[in-house]
Design a protein around this motif. Structure first.
Motif, mmCIF file in Angstrom:
data_model
loop_
_atom_site.group_PDB
_atom_site.id
_atom_site.type_symbol
_atom_site.label_atom_id
_atom_site.label_comp_id
_atom_site.label_asym_id
_atom_site.label_seq_id
_atom_site.Cartn_x
_atom_site.Cartn_y
_atom_site.Cartn_z
ATOM 1 N N VAL A 122 0.903 -1.184 0.161
ATOM 2 C CA VAL A 122 -0.176 0.006 -0.012
ATOM 3 C C VAL A 122 0.930 1.388 -0.069
ATOM 4 C CG1 VAL A 122 -1.767 1.361 1.328
ATOM 5 C CG2 VAL A 122 -2.016 -1.025 0.963
ATOM 6 N N PHE A 176 2.498 1.768 -3.818
ATOM 7 C CA PHE A 176 1.574 2.463 -4.683
ATOM 8 C C PHE A 176 1.009 3.728 -4.275
ATOM 9 C CE2 PHE A 176 1.274 -2.166 -5.896
ATOM 10 C CZ PHE A 176 1.652 -1.883 -7.318
ATOM 11 N N THR A 177 0.847 4.010 -2.986
ATOM 12 C CA THR A 177 0.622 5.310 -2.624
ATOM 13 C C THR A 177 1.731 6.290 -3.008
ATOM 14 O OG1 THR A 177 -0.919 4.422 -0.814
ATOM 15 C CG2 THR A 177 -0.278 6.632 -0.665
ATOM 16 N N HIS A 225 -1.099 6.058 -6.731
ATOM 17 C CA HIS A 225 -1.937 5.259 -7.105
ATOM 18 C C HIS A 225 -2.928 5.300 -5.801
ATOM 19 C CE1 HIS A 225 -0.390 3.729 -10.912
ATOM 20 N NE2 HIS A 225 0.730 3.456 -10.395
ATOM 21 N N CYS A 266 -4.689 2.965 -3.247
ATOM 22 C CA CYS A 266 -4.582 1.604 -2.896
ATOM 23 C C CYS A 266 -4.778 1.346 -1.467
ATOM 24 C CB CYS A 266 -3.088 1.253 -3.309
ATOM 25 S SG CYS A 266 -2.296 -0.433 -2.701
ATOM 26 N N LEU A 272 -5.917 -7.123 -2.762
ATOM 27 C CA LEU A 272 -5.625 -5.725 -2.828
ATOM 28 C C LEU A 272 -6.273 -4.640 -3.926
ATOM 29 C CD1 LEU A 272 -2.934 -4.059 -1.893
ATOM 30 C CD2 LEU A 272 -2.261 -4.230 -4.111
ATOM 31 N N LEU A 300 -6.699 -1.734 -6.029
ATOM 32 C CA LEU A 300 -5.695 -0.908 -6.668
ATOM 33 C C LEU A 300 -6.353 -0.012 -7.687
ATOM 34 C CD1 LEU A 300 -2.611 0.224 -6.924
ATOM 35 C CD2 LEU A 300 -2.183 -1.671 -8.568
ATOM 36 N N ASP A 301 -6.646 1.188 -7.643
ATOM 37 C CA ASP A 301 -7.125 2.359 -8.621
ATOM 38 C C ASP A 301 -8.531 1.759 -8.831
ATOM 39 O OD1 ASP A 301 -5.061 4.028 -8.503
ATOM 40 O OD2 ASP A 301 -3.908 3.082 -9.934
#
Length: 96
Positions: free
Chosen positions: A42, A45-46, A50, A52, A64, A66-67
């Motif tokens: 997390v 990707f943050t 993104h 997440c 997960l 994601l977007d």
């Protein structure tokens, strides 16, 4: 028919043939706790801008978000026999 598709999808992943939309990451550190690994995913990707979040377990799979898309988290740990440091590869496989 669905079980057969799941079998072949898993078989292809085992051979290294990714499903369309699969995201592969190789980690510098090995994580042995799923909570810690999901937190790091997390954060990663943050930091890449993104959206997440970790949704937890669903039918035995770690999920997960994601977007706006759900991904199953699959972990592969490998390393050379002479290496003391294992490597981890994370496969984020899109849910149908």
């Amino acid at each position: 028919m669905k079980k057969e598709k799941e079998f072949w999808d898993g078989f292809k992943i085992g051979l290294g043939i990714p499903k369309k939309g699969t995201i592969n990451l190789t980690l510098d550190e090995a994580y042995y706790n799923m909570d810690e690994l999901s937190q790091k995913l997390v954060e990663y990707f943050t930091n890449k801008n993104h959206r997440c979040s970790y949704l937890g377990l669903s039918a035995g799979n770690h999920i997960l978000l994601l977007d706006g898309h759900k991904y199953n988290i699959k972990i592969s740990t490998y390393g050379a026999a002479f290496s003391y440091i294992p490597c981890q590869q994370i496969c984020l496989i899109p849910e149908d």
